[in-house]
Design a protein around this motif. Sequence first.
Motif, PDB file in Angstrom:
ATOM      1  N   MET A   1       5.666  -1.509  -7.578  1.00  0.00           N
ATOM      2  CA  MET A   1       5.317   0.141  -7.256  1.00  0.00           C
ATOM      3  C   MET A   1       6.006   0.652  -8.421  1.00  0.00           C
ATOM      4  O   MET A   1       6.962   0.802  -8.556  1.00  0.00           O
ATOM      5  N   ASP A   2       5.558   1.402  -8.853  1.00  0.00           N
ATOM      6  CA  ASP A   2       5.622   2.145  -9.930  1.00  0.00           C
ATOM      7  C   ASP A   2       5.865   3.851  -9.227  1.00  0.00           C
ATOM      8  O   ASP A   2       5.986   4.398  -8.331  1.00  0.00           O
ATOM      9  N   SER A   3       6.357   4.792  -9.946  1.00  0.00           N
ATOM     10  CA  SER A   3       7.782   6.029  -9.231  1.00  0.00           C
ATOM     11  C   SER A   3       6.406   6.850  -8.999  1.00  0.00           C
ATOM     12  O   SER A   3       6.490   7.146  -7.872  1.00  0.00           O
ATOM     13  N   LYS A   4       5.094   7.007  -9.379  1.00  0.00           N
ATOM     14  CA  LYS A   4       3.816   7.480  -8.791  1.00  0.00           C
ATOM     15  C   LYS A   4       3.690   7.411  -7.605  1.00  0.00           C
ATOM     16  O   LYS A   4       2.820   8.204  -7.039  1.00  0.00           O
ATOM     17  N   GLN A   5       3.221   5.535  -7.694  1.00  0.00           N
ATOM     18  CA  GLN A   5       2.266   5.173  -6.561  1.00  0.00           C
ATOM     19  C   GLN A   5       3.869   4.883  -5.220  1.00  0.00           C
ATOM     20  O   GLN A   5       2.752   5.124  -3.926  1.00  0.00           O
ATOM     21  N   LEU A   6       5.028   4.977  -5.877  1.00  0.00           N
ATOM     22  CA  LEU A   6       6.142   5.158  -4.718  1.00  0.00           C
ATOM     23  C   LEU A   6       5.757   6.510  -3.984  1.00  0.00           C
ATOM     24  O   LEU A   6       6.141   6.811  -2.555  1.00  0.00           O
ATOM     25  N   LEU A   7       5.753   7.367  -4.620  1.00  0.00           N
ATOM     26  CA  LEU A   7       5.531   8.948  -3.914  1.00  0.00           C
ATOM     27  C   LEU A   7       4.095   8.891  -3.735  1.00  0.00           C
ATOM     28  O   LEU A   7       4.453   9.576  -2.256  1.00  0.00           O
ATOM     29  N   ALA A   8       3.342   8.369  -3.688  1.00  0.00           N
ATOM     30  CA  ALA A   8       2.208   8.438  -2.273  1.00  0.00           C
ATOM     31  C   ALA A   8       2.372   7.723  -1.131  1.00  0.00           C
ATOM     32  O   ALA A   8       1.888   8.440  -0.397  1.00  0.00           O
ATOM     33  N   PHE A   9       3.104   6.506  -1.680  1.00  0.00           N
ATOM     34  CA  PHE A   9       3.266   5.953  -0.342  1.00  0.00           C
ATOM     35  C   PHE A   9       3.981   6.185   0.008  1.00  0.00           C
ATOM     36  O   PHE A   9       4.167   6.431   1.520  1.00  0.00           O
ATOM     37  N   ALA A  10       5.327   7.319  -0.006  1.00  0.00           N
ATOM     38  CA  ALA A  10       6.121   8.031   0.922  1.00  0.00           C
ATOM     39  C   ALA A  10       5.772   8.976   1.792  1.00  0.00           C
ATOM     40  O   ALA A  10       5.970   9.411   3.121  1.00  0.00           O
ATOM     41  N   LEU A  11       4.489   9.410   0.676  1.00  0.00           N
ATOM     42  CA  LEU A  11       4.162  10.922   1.397  1.00  0.00           C
ATOM     43  C   LEU A  11       2.812  10.695   2.791  1.00  0.00           C
ATOM     44  O   LEU A  11       3.128  11.141   3.200  1.00  0.00           O
ATOM     45  N   ASP A  12       2.530   9.516   2.509  1.00  0.00           N
ATOM     46  CA  ASP A  12       1.462   8.740   3.076  1.00  0.00           C
ATOM     47  C   ASP A  12       2.576   9.001   5.332  1.00  0.00           C
ATOM     48  O   ASP A  12       1.809   9.136   6.019  1.00  0.00           O
ATOM     49  N   LYS A  13       3.920   7.889   4.523  1.00  0.00           N
ATOM     50  CA  LYS A  13       3.630   7.027   5.433  1.00  0.00           C
ATOM     51  C   LYS A  13       4.712   8.505   6.498  1.00  0.00           C
ATOM     52  O   LYS A  13       5.156   8.028   7.680  1.00  0.00           O
ATOM     53  N   ILE A  14       5.525   9.582   5.724  1.00  0.00           N
ATOM     54  CA  ILE A  14       5.693  10.575   6.276  1.00  0.00           C
ATOM     55  C   ILE A  14       4.916  11.319   7.190  1.00  0.00           C
ATOM     56  O   ILE A  14       4.955  12.120   8.746  1.00  0.00           O
ATOM     57  N   ASP A  15       3.442  11.379   6.450  1.00  0.00           N
ATOM     58  CA  ASP A  15       2.136  12.247   6.882  1.00  0.00           C
ATOM     59  C   ASP A  15       2.241  11.708   8.421  1.00  0.00           C
ATOM     60  O   ASP A  15       1.756  12.419   9.054  1.00  0.00           O
ATOM     61  N   ASP A  16       1.691  10.658   7.761  1.00  0.00           N
ATOM     62  CA  ASP A  16       1.538   9.514   9.869  1.00  0.00           C
ATOM     63  C   ASP A  16       2.580   9.747  10.671  1.00  0.00           C
ATOM     64  O   ASP A  16       2.210  10.189  11.788  1.00  0.00           O
ATOM     65  N   MET A  17       3.778  10.341  10.875  1.00  0.00           N
ATOM     66  CA  MET A  17       4.296  10.290  11.650  1.00  0.00           C
ATOM     67  C   MET A  17       4.439  12.129  11.659  1.00  0.00           C
ATOM     68  O   MET A  17       5.193  12.471  12.430  1.00  0.00           O
ATOM     69  N   LYS A  18       3.363  13.312  11.461  1.00  0.00           N
ATOM     70  CA  LYS A  18       3.105  14.345  11.185  1.00  0.00           C
ATOM     71  C   LYS A  18       5.084  15.412  10.708  1.00  0.00           C
ATOM     72  O   LYS A  18       5.241  16.268  11.748  1.00  0.00           O
ATOM     73  N   ALA A  19       5.597  15.038   9.891  1.00  0.00           N
ATOM     74  CA  ALA A  19       6.212  15.844   9.533  1.00  0.00           C
ATOM     75  C   ALA A  19       5.462  16.312   8.782  1.00  0.00           C
ATOM     76  O   ALA A  19       4.818  16.542   8.789  1.00  0.00           O
TER      77      ALA A  19
END
Length: 105
Positions: free
Chosen positions: A1-19
Amino acid sequence: MDSKQLLAFALDKIDDMKARDIVHIDVSKSSDITDFMIVCSGTSKRHVLSIADHLAKEARHADAEPLGYEGQSDGEWALVDLGDVVVHVMQDQARSYYDLEKLWG
């Protein structure tokens, strides 16, 4: 994953947990260590740890092994280092005290 894909991935995963109050900052011009920093809040020690644990587990499943994971014992502030993206999960009191958005923004 490039840095922008990794950013989108991380944002999605923390949103999954209602951050809450998720903020991402491009620090690529001011840091040689990482490209993006994410700061978000959890409602309790357990919530902070759950968000960070979920992100770390999902990153491992996506072959993006975290380089570091700090704060598992405390729960006030957890940090997941994914290399190009560093994620800070904090309780509100710690977040307002350290004010990382102002420091890096």
